[in-house]
Scaffold this active site. Structure first.
Site, short mmCIF file in Angstrom:
data_model
loop_
_atom_site.label_atom_id
_atom_site.label_comp_id
_atom_site.label_asym_id
_atom_site.label_seq_id
_atom_site.Cartn_x
_atom_site.Cartn_y
_atom_site.Cartn_z
N PRO A 2 97.36 61.66 85.90
CA PRO A 2 96.61 63.07 85.55
C PRO A 2 96.45 63.23 84.22
CG PRO A 2 98.55 63.40 86.72
CD PRO A 2 98.47 61.98 86.45
N ARG A 262 96.89 49.17 75.79
CA ARG A 262 96.16 50.14 76.84
C ARG A 262 94.72 49.87 76.65
NH1 ARG A 262 98.89 54.74 77.86
NH2 ARG A 262 97.18 54.90 79.55
#
Ligand SMILES: [Zn+2]
Length: 468
Positions: A2, A262
């Site tokens: 989230p 990432r």
């Protein structure tokens, strides 16, 4: 995971559920969530009343009676689900708060990465997880402080923003969105971001986060902020997850790279790396004229590397020869190249093994040469770019195409024994056709040299335009 908008949604959904409710009992079903202090945790919060919830970055802050504070971070999969007492706990319930209205609040976390921290009104802002957070974009009034803070930070801007220490609230999804909207390359060193660009980052962060909060958070993962709220919202993501699709602004292919591990999607045309040269790869079938294209860059004064030459030099290195012989279980020979060619004729499957060893070496060599160069265009001819999975180290990919007829004509010029070998490699080169949609420019090389030279000059001008 989230992001801030989802956590804000959780906050908004949860607050009316718990506000004013007393905790009558707590079950800690997974002690790691509460830092292995289950007993203390239960004792600390039992019989207290929820007063309100606030949020700092991606932390939920539950304010309770007696100045007690519960800091909750959902991490990857954490969610709160409200149930009736008579209902069964959710599958991955880790901490269950029994409320005084015959309801219970399950903290559910399939991967158990989430954390709950005991604190109080006086100290919670000083807890180390909270204290190191930068301001949210909504609370940044001047960027001078940020510029001072990153003056010596050479980390890529994407990594710097993800750290949450400069500004807080942007996770992997929204960093990609914000950098796309701001026209900033994710690998730009943080210290090179200009004042104007910081203004843009802050403004776009506010806009994008607000839009997402309004939409109730994006739903990259299925996600339950509260009971019966399925998080079935959609916000239109323009960068994140759009690898290989066309940029919504300029129709260039969006590219995917890893930035400090990432996954990162960006538009190589709209997002320019400051102070960094543009890296260009040339691909194409055998005899398509890639070397001539490379030659044109060389003539124009830019760094121009040939992978074939790099491979050739590698094969001339006795240590590399030894390694290859070992890997392919091949006898060493005075004429290494002929021996290798003969070996591959018999054992064609060894070509894969050979490439797996050689490709990373070629990549490293190109990276080294690029690093050393001061040229603002760094060009490498990499025939097996896609097969070697090297496409992500380049900003621009140029494909050189040629009709089969002309290709064969050109191939016949070469010596006979070689051509069979080259032809086989050419079959492997069908990768070119499979990756056509990933090319930024295609040079059709069926005409003469002056025409080709003109085409290259036009591409150089277009690419240089991106630096301005
Ligand atoms: Zn674009």
């Amino acid at each position: 995971m989230p992001e801030l908008p989802e956590v804000e949604t959780v906050k908004r959904v949860l607050e009316p559920i718990v506000k004013g409710r007393k905790i009558v009992k707590i079950d800690v079903l997974r002690a790691t969530i509460v830092n292995n202090q289950a007993e203390t945790f239960v004792h600390y919060f039992e019989n207290e009343q929820f007063l309100s919830i606030s949020r700092i970055g991606k932390f939920l802050i539950f304010h309770l009676s007696n100045d007690k504070v519960l800091i909750s971070h959902l991490r990857m999969e954490g969610k709160y689900i409200e149930l009736l007492e008579k209902e069964e706990n959710t599958k991955y319930a880790r901490v269950v708060f029994h409320l005084d209205n015959d309801h219970k609040l399950c903290y559910d976390d399939s991967r158990s990465f989430g954390r709950m921290i005991m604190s109080n009104e006086k100290d919670y802002l000083k807890e180390k997880e909270i204290a190191k957070l930068g301001p949210e974009p909504f609370n940044v009034s001047t960027v001078d402080e940020i510029i001072k803070q990153v003056k010596k930070v050479s980390l890529p801007i994407k990594t710097a923003l993800l750290s949450q220490e400069i500004i807080t609230g942007l996770g992997n999804i929204y960093v990609d969105e914000v950098l796309f909207a701001s026209g900033i390359h994710p690998l730009t060193p943080a210290k090179m971001i200009t004042k104007q660009e910081w203004h843009k980052i802050i403004k776009e962060s506010q806009r994008i986060l607000n839009e997402a909060i309004e939409a109730g958070g994006s739903t990259i993962r299925s996600y339950h902020p509260g009971k019966d709220i399925d998080g079935n919202f959609q916000t239109s993501l323009k960068a994140y997850g759009r690898n290989g699709q066309k940029c919504v602004v300029c129709h260039t292919n969006m590219r995917f790279i890893k930035v400090n591990g990432r996954g990162t999607t960006f538009c190589p045309h709209c997002q320019i790396k400051h102070g960094a040269p543009i890296k260009i790869a040339i691909v194409g079938k055998i005899a398509s004229g890639k070397s001539e294209v490379l030659n044109q860059f060389d003539k124009a004064g830019y760094l121009a590397l040939s992978s074939d030459k790099i491979v050739h030099d590698l094969y001339a290195n006795p240590d590399i020869q030894k390694q290859i012989c070992k890997k392919l279980k091949m006898e060493s020979a005075p004429d290494f190249l002929s021996a290798l060619r003969e070996h591959l004729k018999v054992k064609s499957n060894d070509l894969d093994k050979l490439e797996k060893y050689v490709h990373p070496l070629v990549r490293k060599e190109i990276e080294n040469e690029f690093k050393k160069s001061h040229s603002n265009l760094l060009v490498a001819e990499v025939p097996l770019l896609f097969k070697a999975k090297m496409e992500n180290m380049f900003d621009v990919i140029i494909g050189v195409d040629v009709s089969e007829e002309i290709q064969l004509q050109r191939l016949q010029i070469r010596d006979k024994e070689k051509s069979a070998f080259l032809k086989r490699i050419n079959d492997v080169n069908n990768y070119f056709d499979d990756h056509r949609s990933e090319l930024d420019f295609i040079i059709d090389n069926n005409q003469d040299l002056p025409t080709l030279a003109n085409k290259v000059v036009s591409i150089i001008n277009k690419v240089l335009d991106r630096l301005n």
